[in-house]
Design a protein around this motif. Structure first.
Motif, PDB file in Angstrom:
ATOM      1  N   GLY A  80      -3.956  -2.677   3.673  1.00  0.00           N
ATOM      2  CA  GLY A  80      -3.648  -1.915   2.055  1.00  0.00           C
ATOM      3  C   GLY A  80      -2.351  -1.268   2.053  1.00  0.00           C
ATOM      4  O   GLY A  80      -1.828  -0.846   3.266  1.00  0.00           O
ATOM      5  N   TRP A  81      -1.898  -0.873   0.926  1.00  0.00           N
ATOM      6  CA  TRP A  81      -0.785  -0.251   0.878  1.00  0.00           C
ATOM      7  C   TRP A  81      -1.125   0.865  -0.054  1.00  0.00           C
ATOM      8  O   TRP A  81      -2.247   0.720  -1.196  1.00  0.00           O
ATOM      9  CB  TRP A  81       0.370  -1.091  -0.236  1.00  0.00           C
ATOM     10  CG  TRP A  81       1.123  -1.981   0.766  1.00  0.00           C
ATOM     11  CD1 TRP A  81       0.823  -3.398   1.169  1.00  0.00           C
ATOM     12  CD2 TRP A  81       2.157  -1.645   1.710  1.00  0.00           C
ATOM     13  NE1 TRP A  81       1.924  -3.859   1.663  1.00  0.00           N
ATOM     14  CE2 TRP A  81       2.579  -2.720   2.226  1.00  0.00           C
ATOM     15  CE3 TRP A  81       2.846  -0.523   2.117  1.00  0.00           C
ATOM     16  CZ2 TRP A  81       3.545  -2.891   3.146  1.00  0.00           C
ATOM     17  CZ3 TRP A  81       3.908  -0.342   2.641  1.00  0.00           C
ATOM     18  CH2 TRP A  81       4.408  -1.643   3.585  1.00  0.00           C
ATOM     19  N   PHE A  82      -0.723   2.170   0.233  1.00  0.00           N
ATOM     20  CA  PHE A  82      -1.147   3.345  -0.606  1.00  0.00           C
ATOM     21  C   PHE A  82       0.210   4.218  -0.879  1.00  0.00           C
ATOM     22  O   PHE A  82       1.179   3.866  -0.196  1.00  0.00           O
ATOM     23  CB  PHE A  82      -2.048   4.291   0.285  1.00  0.00           C
ATOM     24  CG  PHE A  82      -3.318   3.658   0.327  1.00  0.00           C
ATOM     25  CD1 PHE A  82      -3.571   2.815   1.369  1.00  0.00           C
ATOM     26  CD2 PHE A  82      -4.395   3.813  -0.418  1.00  0.00           C
ATOM     27  CE1 PHE A  82      -4.713   2.189   1.599  1.00  0.00           C
ATOM     28  CE2 PHE A  82      -5.515   3.419  -0.099  1.00  0.00           C
ATOM     29  CZ  PHE A  82      -5.938   2.544   0.513  1.00  0.00           C
ATOM     30  N   ARG A  83       0.293   4.986  -1.692  1.00  0.00           N
ATOM     31  CA  ARG A  83       1.501   5.823  -2.072  1.00  0.00           C
ATOM     32  C   ARG A  83       1.161   7.409  -2.225  1.00  0.00           C
ATOM     33  O   ARG A  83      -0.307   7.529  -2.926  1.00  0.00           O
ATOM     34  CB  ARG A  83       2.384   5.209  -3.110  1.00  0.00           C
ATOM     35  CG  ARG A  83       1.787   5.248  -4.311  1.00  0.00           C
ATOM     36  CD  ARG A  83       2.491   4.290  -5.533  1.00  0.00           C
ATOM     37  NE  ARG A  83       1.990   4.500  -6.869  1.00  0.00           N
ATOM     38  CZ  ARG A  83       2.786   3.927  -7.862  1.00  0.00           C
ATOM     39  NH1 ARG A  83       3.524   3.312  -7.667  1.00  0.00           N
ATOM     40  NH2 ARG A  83       1.865   3.970  -9.295  1.00  0.00           N
TER      41      ARG A  83
ATOM     42  N   ALA B  65      -2.127   0.467   5.675  1.00  0.00           N
ATOM     43  CA  ALA B  65      -3.096   1.139   6.341  1.00  0.00           C
ATOM     44  C   ALA B  65      -3.984  -0.324   6.739  1.00  0.00           C
ATOM     45  O   ALA B  65      -3.919  -1.065   5.850  1.00  0.00           O
ATOM     46  CB  ALA B  65      -3.701   1.878   5.684  1.00  0.00           C
ATOM     47  N   ALA B  66      -4.888   0.079   7.675  1.00  0.00           N
ATOM     48  CA  ALA B  66      -5.731  -1.271   8.203  1.00  0.00           C
ATOM     49  C   ALA B  66      -7.258  -0.772   7.899  1.00  0.00           C
ATOM     50  O   ALA B  66      -7.491   0.355   8.381  1.00  0.00           O
ATOM     51  CB  ALA B  66      -5.431  -1.753   9.394  1.00  0.00           C
ATOM     52  N   SER B  67      -8.118  -1.628   7.709  1.00  0.00           N
ATOM     53  CA  SER B  67      -9.295  -1.400   7.507  1.00  0.00           C
ATOM     54  C   SER B  67     -10.388  -2.512   7.860  1.00  0.00           C
ATOM     55  O   SER B  67      -9.971  -3.482   7.678  1.00  0.00           O
ATOM     56  CB  SER B  67      -9.789  -0.919   6.179  1.00  0.00           C
ATOM     57  OG  SER B  67     -11.352  -0.861   5.921  1.00  0.00           O
ATOM     58  N   GLY B  68     -11.396  -2.296   8.387  1.00  0.00           N
ATOM     59  CA  GLY B  68     -12.298  -3.367   8.658  1.00  0.00           C
ATOM     60  C   GLY B  68     -13.212  -3.666   7.508  1.00  0.00           C
ATOM     61  O   GLY B  68     -13.938  -4.740   7.544  1.00  0.00           O
ATOM     62  N   ARG B  69     -13.091  -3.111   6.394  1.00  0.00           N
ATOM     63  CA  ARG B  69     -13.778  -3.231   5.253  1.00  0.00           C
ATOM     64  C   ARG B  69     -12.969  -3.817   3.981  1.00  0.00           C
ATOM     65  O   ARG B  69     -11.901  -3.289   4.134  1.00  0.00           O
ATOM     66  CB  ARG B  69     -14.667  -2.048   4.851  1.00  0.00           C
ATOM     67  CG  ARG B  69     -15.348  -1.246   5.562  1.00  0.00           C
ATOM     68  CD  ARG B  69     -16.232  -0.324   5.080  1.00  0.00           C
ATOM     69  NE  ARG B  69     -17.060   0.550   5.932  1.00  0.00           N
ATOM     70  CZ  ARG B  69     -17.967   1.396   5.490  1.00  0.00           C
ATOM     71  NH1 ARG B  69     -18.311   1.712   4.058  1.00  0.00           N
ATOM     72  NH2 ARG B  69     -18.349   2.076   6.410  1.00  0.00           N
TER      73      ARG B  69
ATOM     74  N   TYR C 248     -10.018   3.638   5.350  1.00  0.00           N
ATOM     75  CA  TYR C 248      -8.896   3.018   6.322  1.00  0.00           C
ATOM     76  C   TYR C 248      -8.693   3.848   7.455  1.00  0.00           C
ATOM     77  O   TYR C 248      -8.642   4.977   7.368  1.00  0.00           O
ATOM     78  CB  TYR C 248      -7.598   2.857   5.405  1.00  0.00           C
ATOM     79  CG  TYR C 248      -7.708   1.803   4.470  1.00  0.00           C
ATOM     80  CD1 TYR C 248      -8.250   1.798   3.176  1.00  0.00           C
ATOM     81  CD2 TYR C 248      -6.895   0.509   4.663  1.00  0.00           C
ATOM     82  CE1 TYR C 248      -8.628   0.842   2.334  1.00  0.00           C
ATOM     83  CE2 TYR C 248      -6.874  -0.427   3.676  1.00  0.00           C
ATOM     84  CZ  TYR C 248      -7.697  -0.372   2.864  1.00  0.00           C
ATOM     85  OH  TYR C 248      -7.872  -1.436   1.874  1.00  0.00           O
ATOM     86  N   ASP C 249      -8.682   3.093   8.565  1.00  0.00           N
ATOM     87  CA  ASP C 249      -8.777   3.711  10.174  1.00  0.00           C
ATOM     88  C   ASP C 249      -7.197   3.929  10.687  1.00  0.00           C
ATOM     89  O   ASP C 249      -7.162   4.937  11.369  1.00  0.00           O
ATOM     90  CB  ASP C 249      -9.606   2.932  10.881  1.00  0.00           C
ATOM     91  CG  ASP C 249     -10.922   2.966  10.617  1.00  0.00           C
ATOM     92  OD1 ASP C 249     -11.450   1.681  10.287  1.00  0.00           O
ATOM     93  OD2 ASP C 249     -11.438   3.964   9.961  1.00  0.00           O
ATOM     94  N   ILE C 250      -6.595   3.000  10.428  1.00  0.00           N
ATOM     95  CA  ILE C 250      -5.045   2.968  10.849  1.00  0.00           C
ATOM     96  C   ILE C 250      -4.030   2.990   9.928  1.00  0.00           C
ATOM     97  O   ILE C 250      -4.058   2.319   9.012  1.00  0.00           O
ATOM     98  CB  ILE C 250      -5.187   1.546  11.658  1.00  0.00           C
ATOM     99  CG1 ILE C 250      -6.226   1.626  12.860  1.00  0.00           C
ATOM    100  CG2 ILE C 250      -3.620   1.566  12.513  1.00  0.00           C
ATOM    101  CD1 ILE C 250      -6.153   0.107  13.520  1.00  0.00           C
ATOM    102  N   TRP C 251      -3.340   3.941  10.274  1.00  0.00           N
ATOM    103  CA  TRP C 251      -2.009   4.322   9.402  1.00  0.00           C
ATOM    104  C   TRP C 251      -0.698   4.113   9.706  1.00  0.00           C
ATOM    105  O   TRP C 251      -0.589   4.631  11.022  1.00  0.00           O
ATOM    106  CB  TRP C 251      -2.289   5.586   8.794  1.00  0.00           C
ATOM    107  CG  TRP C 251      -3.256   5.642   7.663  1.00  0.00           C
ATOM    108  CD1 TRP C 251      -4.447   5.951   8.053  1.00  0.00           C
ATOM    109  CD2 TRP C 251      -3.394   5.769   6.354  1.00  0.00           C
ATOM    110  NE1 TRP C 251      -5.524   6.152   6.991  1.00  0.00           N
ATOM    111  CE2 TRP C 251      -4.766   5.884   5.947  1.00  0.00           C
ATOM    112  CE3 TRP C 251      -2.430   5.290   5.202  1.00  0.00           C
ATOM    113  CZ2 TRP C 251      -5.262   5.793   4.567  1.00  0.00           C
ATOM    114  CZ3 TRP C 251      -2.867   5.382   4.055  1.00  0.00           C
ATOM    115  CH2 TRP C 251      -4.182   5.490   3.682  1.00  0.00           C
ATOM    116  N   GLY C 252       0.473   3.797   8.993  1.00  0.00           N
ATOM    117  CA  GLY C 252       1.620   3.830   9.316  1.00  0.00           C
ATOM    118  C   GLY C 252       2.162   5.176   9.033  1.00  0.00           C
ATOM    119  O   GLY C 252       1.360   5.948   8.525  1.00  0.00           O
TER     120      GLY C 252
END
Length: 122
Positions: A35-38, A97-101, A109-113
Protein backbone atom coordinates in the motif's frame (compact mmCIF):
# COMPACT_ATOMS: atom_id res chain seq x y z
CA UNK A 1 12.21 -8.77 8.28
CA UNK A 2 11.60 -7.10 4.97
CA UNK A 3 12.65 -3.47 4.77
CA UNK A 4 11.10 -0.91 2.43
CA UNK A 5 12.84 2.06 0.87
CA UNK A 6 10.91 4.79 -0.93
CA UNK A 7 12.38 7.16 -3.48
CA UNK A 8 11.28 9.54 -6.20
CA UNK A 9 9.80 12.36 -4.19
CA UNK A 10 10.58 15.98 -4.85
CA UNK A 11 9.26 19.41 -5.75
CA UNK A 12 6.96 19.71 -8.75
CA UNK A 13 4.60 22.34 -10.11
CA UNK A 14 0.87 21.81 -10.11
CA UNK A 15 -0.14 19.72 -13.10
CA UNK A 16 3.17 17.90 -13.13
CA UNK A 17 4.03 14.25 -12.55
CA UNK A 18 6.21 12.14 -10.30
CA UNK A 19 6.83 8.43 -9.97
CA UNK A 20 7.52 7.07 -6.53
CA UNK A 21 9.32 3.77 -6.05
CA UNK A 22 9.31 1.45 -3.08
CA UNK A 23 12.01 -1.21 -3.15
CA UNK A 24 11.80 -4.15 -0.78
CA UNK A 25 14.89 -5.79 0.66
CA UNK A 26 13.47 -9.23 -0.03
CA UNK A 27 10.83 -10.98 -2.08
CA UNK A 28 7.33 -9.75 -1.29
CA UNK A 29 5.35 -10.89 -4.28
CA UNK A 30 3.70 -13.96 -2.78
CA UNK A 31 3.39 -12.73 0.78
CA UNK A 32 2.49 -9.08 1.01
CA UNK A 33 -0.09 -6.75 -0.36
CA UNK A 34 1.52 -3.36 -0.80
CA UNK A 35 0.00 0.00 0.00
CA UNK A 36 0.83 3.66 -0.39
CA UNK A 37 -0.17 6.18 2.24
CA UNK A 38 0.47 9.89 2.72
CA UNK A 39 0.56 12.32 5.58
CA UNK A 40 0.27 16.05 5.16
CA UNK A 41 1.37 18.46 7.91
CA UNK A 42 -1.17 18.54 10.72
CA UNK A 43 -3.24 15.74 9.22
CA UNK A 44 -3.62 12.04 9.84
CA UNK A 45 -1.97 9.52 7.60
CA UNK A 46 -4.35 8.42 4.87
CA UNK A 47 -4.64 5.61 2.38
CA UNK A 48 -3.73 6.38 -1.23
CA UNK A 49 -3.47 3.12 -3.17
CA UNK A 50 -2.82 -0.60 -2.87
CA UNK A 51 -1.83 -3.51 -5.09
CA UNK A 52 -2.44 -7.17 -4.41
CA UNK A 53 0.20 -9.86 -4.31
CA UNK A 54 -1.05 -10.99 -7.68
CA UNK A 55 -0.78 -7.45 -9.05
CA UNK A 56 -3.98 -8.13 -10.92
CA UNK A 57 -5.99 -6.10 -8.47
CA UNK A 58 -5.35 -2.54 -7.49
CA UNK A 59 -7.30 0.08 -5.64
CA UNK A 60 -6.87 3.82 -5.35
CA UNK A 61 -8.56 6.35 -3.09
CA UNK A 62 -11.28 8.51 -4.57
CA UNK A 63 -9.17 11.61 -3.99
CA UNK A 64 -6.54 10.42 -6.46
CA UNK A 65 -8.59 8.23 -8.79
CA UNK A 66 -7.86 8.96 -12.42
CA UNK A 67 -4.58 10.66 -11.54
CA UNK A 68 -2.55 8.07 -9.59
CA UNK A 69 -1.71 4.52 -10.64
CA UNK A 70 -0.13 1.79 -8.52
CA UNK A 71 1.84 -1.13 -9.92
CA UNK A 72 4.52 -3.63 -8.92
CA UNK A 73 7.51 -5.23 -10.60
CA UNK A 74 8.09 -8.66 -9.12
CA UNK A 75 11.52 -9.10 -10.63
CA UNK A 76 12.72 -5.93 -8.95
CA UNK A 77 10.75 -6.35 -5.70
CA UNK A 78 9.51 -2.83 -6.33
CA UNK A 79 6.15 -1.10 -6.12
CA UNK A 80 5.46 2.12 -7.96
CA UNK A 81 3.07 5.01 -7.53
CA UNK A 82 2.67 6.99 -10.72
CA UNK A 83 1.25 10.43 -9.92
CA UNK A 84 -0.07 12.70 -12.66
CA UNK A 85 -1.93 16.01 -12.68
CA UNK A 86 -0.55 16.77 -9.26
CA UNK A 87 -2.29 19.34 -7.10
CA UNK A 88 -1.00 21.40 -4.16
CA UNK A 89 -3.23 19.32 -1.88
CA UNK A 90 -1.21 16.25 -2.83
CA UNK A 91 1.71 17.70 -0.86
CA UNK A 92 2.64 15.19 1.84
CA UNK A 93 5.15 12.61 2.96
CA UNK A 94 4.38 9.44 1.03
CA UNK A 95 4.94 6.05 2.63
CA UNK A 96 4.81 2.55 1.28
CA UNK A 97 3.82 -0.31 3.53
CA UNK A 98 3.30 -4.06 3.45
CA UNK A 99 0.41 -6.10 4.80
CA UNK A 100 -0.52 -9.73 4.88
CA UNK A 101 -4.14 -8.64 4.35
CA UNK A 102 -5.94 -7.03 1.47
CA UNK A 103 -6.88 -3.88 3.29
CA UNK A 104 -6.87 -0.10 3.23
CA UNK A 105 -6.67 0.15 6.99
CA UNK A 106 -3.42 1.52 8.30
CA UNK A 107 -3.50 -0.64 11.43
CA UNK A 108 -3.12 -3.80 9.36
CA UNK A 109 0.10 -2.68 7.69
CA UNK A 110 3.04 -4.13 9.57
CA UNK A 111 6.07 -2.95 7.65
CA UNK A 112 6.70 0.68 6.70
CA UNK A 113 9.25 2.62 4.76
CA UNK A 114 10.75 5.88 5.98
CA UNK A 115 8.74 8.03 3.59
CA UNK A 116 9.54 10.42 0.78
CA UNK A 117 8.47 14.06 0.58
CA UNK A 118 6.31 15.25 -2.29
CA UNK A 119 5.74 18.99 -2.59
CA UNK A 120 3.45 20.44 -5.24
CA UNK A 121 3.69 24.17 -5.80
CA UNK A 122 0.82 26.24 -7.16
Amino acid sequence: QVQLLESGGGLVQAGGSLRLSCEASARTSDTYNMGWFRQAPGKEREFVAAVWTSAEATFVADSVKGRFTVSRDYAKNTVYLEMNSLKPEDTAVYYCAASGRWTMQIRHYDIWGQGTQVTVSS
